[in-house]
Design a protein around this motif. Sequence first.
Motif, PDB file in Angstrom:
ATOM      1  N   ARG A   1       4.430  -0.682  -4.030  1.00  0.00           N
ATOM      2  CA  ARG A   1       4.027  -1.333  -5.278  1.00  0.00           C
ATOM      3  C   ARG A   1       2.750  -2.155  -5.092  1.00  0.00           C
ATOM      4  O   ARG A   1       1.928  -2.254  -6.003  1.00  0.00           O
ATOM      5  CB  ARG A   1       5.154  -2.222  -5.801  1.00  0.00           C
ATOM      6  N   THR A   2       2.612  -2.771  -3.924  1.00  0.00           N
ATOM      7  CA  THR A   2       1.377  -3.513  -3.648  1.00  0.00           C
ATOM      8  C   THR A   2       0.186  -2.563  -3.633  1.00  0.00           C
ATOM      9  O   THR A   2      -0.870  -2.860  -4.212  1.00  0.00           O
ATOM     10  CB  THR A   2       1.486  -4.252  -2.301  1.00  0.00           C
ATOM     11  N   ILE A   3       0.357  -1.413  -2.988  1.00  0.00           N
ATOM     12  CA  ILE A   3      -0.714  -0.410  -2.964  1.00  0.00           C
ATOM     13  C   ILE A   3      -1.013   0.065  -4.381  1.00  0.00           C
ATOM     14  O   ILE A   3      -2.182   0.191  -4.777  1.00  0.00           O
ATOM     15  CB  ILE A   3      -0.308   0.783  -2.072  1.00  0.00           C
ATOM     16  N   GLU A   4       0.023   0.299  -5.160  1.00  0.00           N
ATOM     17  CA  GLU A   4      -0.147   0.796  -6.539  1.00  0.00           C
ATOM     18  C   GLU A   4      -0.993  -0.154  -7.376  1.00  0.00           C
ATOM     19  O   GLU A   4      -1.949   0.256  -8.048  1.00  0.00           O
ATOM     20  CB  GLU A   4       1.224   0.988  -7.190  1.00  0.00           C
TER      21      GLU A   4
ATOM     22  N   ARG B   1      -0.267  -8.768  -8.120  1.00  0.00           N
ATOM     23  CA  ARG B   1      -0.484  -8.424  -9.530  1.00  0.00           C
ATOM     24  C   ARG B   1      -0.942  -9.636 -10.330  1.00  0.00           C
ATOM     25  O   ARG B   1      -1.880  -9.561 -11.135  1.00  0.00           O
ATOM     26  CB  ARG B   1       0.811  -7.857 -10.118  1.00  0.00           C
ATOM     27  N   SER B   2      -0.304 -10.786 -10.118  1.00  0.00           N
ATOM     28  CA  SER B   2      -0.683 -12.002 -10.846  1.00  0.00           C
ATOM     29  C   SER B   2      -2.121 -12.393 -10.542  1.00  0.00           C
ATOM     30  O   SER B   2      -2.888 -12.763 -11.441  1.00  0.00           O
ATOM     31  CB  SER B   2       0.259 -13.150 -10.475  1.00  0.00           C
TER      32      SER B   2
ATOM     33  N   GLN C   1       1.730  -3.121 -14.996  1.00  0.00           N
ATOM     34  CA  GLN C   1       3.166  -2.973 -14.773  1.00  0.00           C
ATOM     35  C   GLN C   1       3.425  -1.840 -13.782  1.00  0.00           C
ATOM     36  O   GLN C   1       2.769  -0.793 -13.821  1.00  0.00           O
ATOM     37  CB  GLN C   1       3.883  -2.668 -16.103  1.00  0.00           C
ATOM     38  N   PHE C   2       4.374  -2.028 -12.880  1.00  0.00           N
ATOM     39  CA  PHE C   2       4.669  -1.041 -11.839  1.00  0.00           C
ATOM     40  C   PHE C   2       5.341   0.196 -12.447  1.00  0.00           C
ATOM     41  O   PHE C   2       6.230   0.094 -13.274  1.00  0.00           O
ATOM     42  CB  PHE C   2       5.557  -1.656 -10.760  1.00  0.00           C
ATOM     43  N   ARG C   3       4.923   1.379 -11.947  1.00  0.00           N
ATOM     44  CA  ARG C   3       5.493   2.625 -12.429  1.00  0.00           C
ATOM     45  C   ARG C   3       6.048   3.480 -11.277  1.00  0.00           C
ATOM     46  O   ARG C   3       6.750   4.454 -11.516  1.00  0.00           O
ATOM     47  CB  ARG C   3       4.436   3.428 -13.188  1.00  0.00           C
ATOM     48  N   GLY C   4       5.697   3.155 -10.057  1.00  0.00           N
ATOM     49  CA  GLY C   4       6.205   3.914  -8.911  1.00  0.00           C
ATOM     50  C   GLY C   4       5.340   5.103  -8.527  1.00  0.00           C
ATOM     51  O   GLY C   4       5.694   5.847  -7.603  1.00  0.00           O
TER      52      GLY C   4
ATOM     53  N   GLN D   1       0.895  -3.393 -23.637  1.00  0.00           N
ATOM     54  CA  GLN D   1       0.464  -4.656 -23.044  1.00  0.00           C
ATOM     55  C   GLN D   1       0.859  -4.718 -21.568  1.00  0.00           C
ATOM     56  O   GLN D   1       0.069  -5.139 -20.716  1.00  0.00           O
ATOM     57  CB  GLN D   1       1.068  -5.830 -23.813  1.00  0.00           C
ATOM     58  N   GLU D   2       2.075  -4.299 -21.271  1.00  0.00           N
ATOM     59  CA  GLU D   2       2.532  -4.293 -19.884  1.00  0.00           C
ATOM     60  C   GLU D   2       1.718  -3.320 -19.034  1.00  0.00           C
ATOM     61  O   GLU D   2       1.431  -3.590 -17.865  1.00  0.00           O
ATOM     62  CB  GLU D   2       4.018  -3.941 -19.817  1.00  0.00           C
TER      63      GLU D   2
END
Length: 464
Positions: free
Chosen positions: A375-378, A348-349, A458-461, A452-453
Amino acid sequence: MSAHSFVFSSKVLRSLELEREAIEAQELRKRCQTYYVSQGRRAEIPRTPRVGRGTQKPFLLCEDRLIHNALYTGDIQRVQQFFSKSTAVNLVIEGSHEELQWSSQRLGIWSLCYKQEFTTPLQITASRGYDRCLRHLLSCGAEVDFAPGGKTALHEACENAQTECVRLLLSYGANPNAFSEDGYTPLHLCSSPESLPCAAHLLKFGGHVNSRTEDKDDTALHIAARFGLEEHVTRYLEYGASVNRMNDCGQTPLHCVCAQTHGKEDVERYYRVCKLLIEQGASVNALDEEKQSALHLACRTANNKIVNLLLHQGIDVNRMDYGGNAPMHKALQAVAYRLELEPEHTVRSLLNYGSIRIWPGAIPKVLKFCSQSPRTIEVLINVYDRLKVTDDWMESVPLKLFQEHQEFYDSLFALSQKPRSLQHLARCTIRNQLDGQCQKLVPELPLPTVLQEYLLLQFRGYVS
């Protein structure tokens, strides 16, 4: 089995014969030169030692088990009984090393046996922290830099973090810059948190902070950084350690701290070392011999705090190494092995600082190797405004992982039947306009924190 029926080639057999002859000759010399210490009866027979550096000299071999036991247990009374100024205190003890080697027996049979090594009373007591025994031996005239096995007593004391023994040896004139047979100074062996006082004594007595090891050209700063020793790094920098000196792999101390694999409990410690080096002038743009930056290495170890620190310093997020890998490639390659460090934060970063996206055709491969981290895939999927979901995607996710994270994968594969949401399309449009500066510019937008997130992935699942 005779040599003529042996399954090895003649070249191999000849090599074995030469090695056998060399070992048998060495064993013969050993038997001819053996020195025994028994019941107070001593005979002096010269022997040539295996010394890494310095002038070779004859030494006396001790095989008295009572003396061995007194030294290895730190029995000060027996040490005082066996050793005095009128006796030889520079004895050599032959012991077994954990390393195995091939050796020839008398009948010509080759077998694996433990490698023999030489040590001295001074080394035994120094390595185990028996400072009273060590003081007695030194006062009896023990040679402080005697190293028949390739290490001095000072090397042994530093390697085992025996502070008082280090102080004693230095006060009796031990050389703080002596190289071992393997090419290490005592300072190079201060590689544990407990060894900080040892390093301080060495520096106080003139230890060279920029001496290099023979095998890797590492300085003490390289080693301290590799082990995440913040206080060692601070002390070495105070004594003028070169913060940008490269070893034989082209790595600076900053490369070393970023490259070292560590657990979740050590993330903060390695981050502080990295931050300290940068504050003291470490170049974040230095490249090693493989053209890897510190960011490549930090992505491989998945320490997101270090990754963010480097990105904040302006390091090139898309630099390719000799293998054609950008930091993103290194991060994805490490996902399956660094799950405890939540590698999705590193991915993400990188994306928020303008990293290249993966080629859509490679998504099935990424799904195969990163499916343990939804989460990486997301976060990877959410940087595209549209993607064609194929059967290859579904086949790439193992059934067990699909069932374990079914809610997420159901939302992902449902994209084959419906377009992305309007909210997501707006996010992609804004991110494209910010052109790789999302992390810097999004917080300045007059938007609620939740939006902003969202813009910052930002992860949501699930995906929508």
